[in-house]
Motif scaffolding. Structure first.
Motif, mmCIF file in Angstrom:
data_model
loop_
_atom_site.group_PDB
_atom_site.id
_atom_site.type_symbol
_atom_site.label_atom_id
_atom_site.label_comp_id
_atom_site.label_asym_id
_atom_site.label_seq_id
_atom_site.Cartn_x
_atom_site.Cartn_y
_atom_site.Cartn_z
ATOM 1 N N THR A 1 -56.034 -89.048 17.749
ATOM 2 C CA THR A 1 -55.827 -88.859 19.133
ATOM 3 C C THR A 1 -55.763 -87.164 19.496
ATOM 4 O O THR A 1 -56.469 -86.999 20.492
ATOM 5 C CB THR A 1 -53.988 -89.024 19.400
ATOM 6 N N VAL A 2 -55.535 -86.324 18.572
ATOM 7 C CA VAL A 2 -55.892 -84.984 18.861
ATOM 8 C C VAL A 2 -57.243 -84.462 18.898
ATOM 9 O O VAL A 2 -57.326 -83.819 19.563
ATOM 10 C CB VAL A 2 -55.065 -83.901 17.984
ATOM 11 N N ALA B 1 -66.235 -74.684 6.608
ATOM 12 C CA ALA B 1 -66.164 -75.878 6.428
ATOM 13 C C ALA B 1 -66.453 -77.000 7.588
ATOM 14 O O ALA B 1 -66.527 -78.143 7.475
ATOM 15 C CB ALA B 1 -64.614 -76.438 6.061
ATOM 16 N N GLY B 2 -66.783 -76.022 8.899
ATOM 17 C CA GLY B 2 -67.286 -77.250 9.924
ATOM 18 C C GLY B 2 -66.412 -77.225 11.209
ATOM 19 O O GLY B 2 -66.615 -77.848 12.089
ATOM 20 N N LYS B 3 -65.423 -76.280 10.918
ATOM 21 C CA LYS B 3 -64.417 -76.086 12.430
ATOM 22 C C LYS B 3 -63.672 -77.577 12.624
ATOM 23 O O LYS B 3 -63.756 -77.911 13.882
ATOM 24 C CB LYS B 3 -64.991 -75.801 13.450
ATOM 25 N N HIS B 4 -62.985 -78.130 11.495
ATOM 26 C CA HIS B 4 -62.627 -79.526 11.897
ATOM 27 C C HIS B 4 -61.005 -79.285 12.538
ATOM 28 O O HIS B 4 -60.372 -78.438 12.130
ATOM 29 C CB HIS B 4 -62.760 -80.398 10.574
ATOM 30 N N TYR B 5 -60.843 -80.401 13.234
ATOM 31 C CA TYR B 5 -59.429 -80.875 13.410
ATOM 32 C C TYR B 5 -58.707 -81.224 12.196
ATOM 33 O O TYR B 5 -59.394 -82.053 11.387
ATOM 34 C CB TYR B 5 -59.120 -81.853 14.370
ATOM 35 N N GLY B 6 -57.559 -81.121 11.819
ATOM 36 C CA GLY B 6 -56.953 -81.821 10.698
ATOM 37 C C GLY B 6 -57.300 -81.209 9.317
ATOM 38 O O GLY B 6 -57.372 -81.732 8.239
ATOM 39 N N LEU C 1 -49.038 -81.649 21.917
ATOM 40 C CA LEU C 1 -49.659 -81.201 23.160
ATOM 41 C C LEU C 1 -48.797 -80.256 23.831
ATOM 42 O O LEU C 1 -49.195 -79.215 24.496
ATOM 43 C CB LEU C 1 -50.064 -82.504 23.960
ATOM 44 N N SER C 2 -47.567 -80.665 23.941
ATOM 45 C CA SER C 2 -46.383 -79.754 24.737
ATOM 46 C C SER C 2 -46.580 -78.345 23.832
ATOM 47 O O SER C 2 -46.440 -77.247 24.695
ATOM 48 C CB SER C 2 -45.087 -80.137 24.635
ATOM 49 N N THR C 3 -46.783 -78.131 22.596
ATOM 50 C CA THR C 3 -46.458 -76.901 21.975
ATOM 51 C C THR C 3 -47.856 -76.027 22.268
ATOM 52 O O THR C 3 -47.964 -74.897 22.437
ATOM 53 C CB THR C 3 -46.569 -77.202 20.297
ATOM 54 N N LEU C 4 -49.041 -76.761 22.138
ATOM 55 C CA LEU C 4 -50.268 -76.147 22.542
ATOM 56 C C LEU C 4 -50.133 -75.405 24.012
ATOM 57 O O LEU C 4 -50.629 -74.271 24.459
ATOM 58 C CB LEU C 4 -51.381 -77.112 22.826
ATOM 59 N N THR C 5 -49.626 -76.682 24.754
ATOM 60 C CA THR C 5 -49.333 -75.784 26.530
ATOM 61 C C THR C 5 -48.445 -74.625 26.166
ATOM 62 O O THR C 5 -48.643 -73.505 26.967
ATOM 63 C CB THR C 5 -48.772 -76.874 27.348
#
Length: 441
Positions: free
Chosen positions: A94-95, A343-348, A143-147
């Motif tokens: 999802t993220v 490492a490739g700028k990955h999520y997670g 998502l709320s924290t990102l905002t």
């Protein structure tokens, strides 16, 4: 996991070497340099972080201490169950689909690299644990924290802007507890400013610096609060509205970050309030709170401030401490970001990897994936020339094979491997046929 086995792991590789070299530049007030211990082959390997040499400075400690003591035991994270792993993977997918960060205050826009870096594997797991493994709630809170981080301006808070709040040392970070958590001290009696948004920003700024300097394998902090009364200020407690704001920020946007809260000199009013609410506090949280306890059981005496009955004499001089903290935190953040980019700028991504632990990126390709083609063996020039001459003069030998004849039905026979890697298959007719073994072009 003992922190004593960590230093070699972080020092392996050029990145770790750079980190050690930079940390060696952190000077103590008396002019000495505090360095990590020398390599010790007997220490073994670990996925955790480095340790600091336990040399005691000649004078009072005046700057952050780079590493925990060698005896610090950083606990290993629990293994995920199959169900938990499945839920984590669902949240990760999802993220990864988030391309925009929403805002009602004009801060909406494409997700940034620093925000993707923030969305580590451990970050997602913290929010999952905080929501009792409810994937929808975890995604909503992330998502709320990102905002919030955008709208609050977390990344825009600077050391220069926060400097006036830190002049008296009402908050500072020094030492590590027995589990390798950085020690964040709060001293309400040293309050030097009137209630304002910047006071809360100062707390957020210091929390971010605590997170910056954490060692591999540790993602929580030790909060040490000294309620000792002030001789110049009778009321050092924050107002009700400010207290609510701070509590909301900590609970909503820094979940699962408190590892231990050590509190001393509690006023009778606060003590009575704590006794009333303790039965209603979550058992796991209750275990983290220690009131007027023997703090030497929780923080090694040599890294425990003497006002908490430790052996460390600490003197806060803002002109010395503040630039040292900013430099220390920036260097560790830069090292973390460099590893993330590499490492490739990955999520997670793995926080242990990002912090220099002896673990690989979670997105590191397998041994067979993207493996380079094997190099051809080279021959001496004379041998190569001789081989070429032999090839020109000697005819290529072909081995003739007579295929057996079957009267009932035709059979299939392989005759080698084609250049594209497929097996060469031919039909054998009732007549004897000649085939050539070997690779086909």
């Amino acid at each position: 996991m003992s922190a004593a086995s960590i230093v070699e792991d972080v020092r392996v590789g050029e990145e770790s070497k750079n980190l050690s070299e930079k940390l060696n530049e952190v000077k103590l007030e008396n002019g000495t340099t505090q360095q990590p211990p020398a390599d010790d082959a007997s220490n073994g390997s670990s996925s955790q972080g480095p340790t600091v040499a336990e040399d005691k400075p000649a004078g009072p400690q005046m700057t952050p201490i780079p590493y925990p003591v060698e005896s610090a035991a950083i606990p290993s994270p629990p293994e995920l169950t199959a169900e938990q792993q499945s839920k984590y993977e669902a949240v990760l997918e999802t993220v990864k689909s988030w391309k925009e960060v929403p805002s009602t205050k004009g801060k909406e826009g494409p997700i940034t690299e620093s925000e993707i870096l923030w969305l580590t594997r451990e970050c997602l797991l913290r929010y999952l644990r905080a929501t009792k493994w409810n994937t929808a709630d975890a995604e909503k809170r992330l998502l709320s924290t990102l905002t919030w981080r955008r709208e609050y301006g977390v990344e825009e808070l600077t050391g220069d802007h926060m400097s006036p709040e830190g002049e008296t040392g009402k908050q500072f970070i020094v030492g590590w507890d027995i589990a390798g958590r950085p020690c964040h001290y709060l001293n309400p009696a040293r309050q030097n400013t009137e209630p304002s948004p910047r006071q809360v920003q100062h707390l957020v700024f210091m929390l971010e610096r605590v997170i910056d300097i954490m060692v591999p394998g540790q993602e929580t902090l030790a909060l040490l609060i000294n309620f000792k009364t002030s001789k110049t200020r009778t009321n050092t407690a924050p107002g009700l509205s400010q207290g609510r704001e701070v509590l909301n920020i900590l609970q909503t946007h820094y979940p699962e970050r408190l590892g231990r809260a050590l509190i001393i000199n509690i006023p009778w009013v606060v003590s009575g309030f704590l006794k009333l609410i303790t039965p209603f506090i979550d058992p796991l949280t209750r275990q983290k709170l220690k009131y007027n306890d023997d703090m030497r059981q929780h923080v090694p005496p040599q890294q425990l401030w003497d006002q908490f009955h430790g052996d460390m004499e600490f003197e806060y001089d803002h002109s010395v401490y503040w630039p040292a903290l900013l430099k220390f935190a920036e260097e560790r953040y830069s090292e973390r970001r460099e590893r993330w980019v590499k490492a490739g700028k990955h999520y997670g991504e793995s926080e242990s990897y990002l912090r220099g632990g002896n673990v690989s990126s979670v997105f590191q390709p397998s041994a067979n994936e993207d493996a380079p083609a094997p190099e051809k063996e080279t021959m001496p020039t004379e041998s190569m020339e001789g081989a070429a001459q032999d090839k020109e003069t000697a005819p290529e030998e072909k081995k003739e094979v007579v295929a057996p004849v079957e009267e009932s039905k035709a059979t299939a026979q392989t005759s080698g491997t084609q250049s594209n890697g497929n097996m060469d298959v031919m039909e054998v007719t009732p007549k004897p046929v000649l085939t050539t073994e070997g690779d086909r072009a």
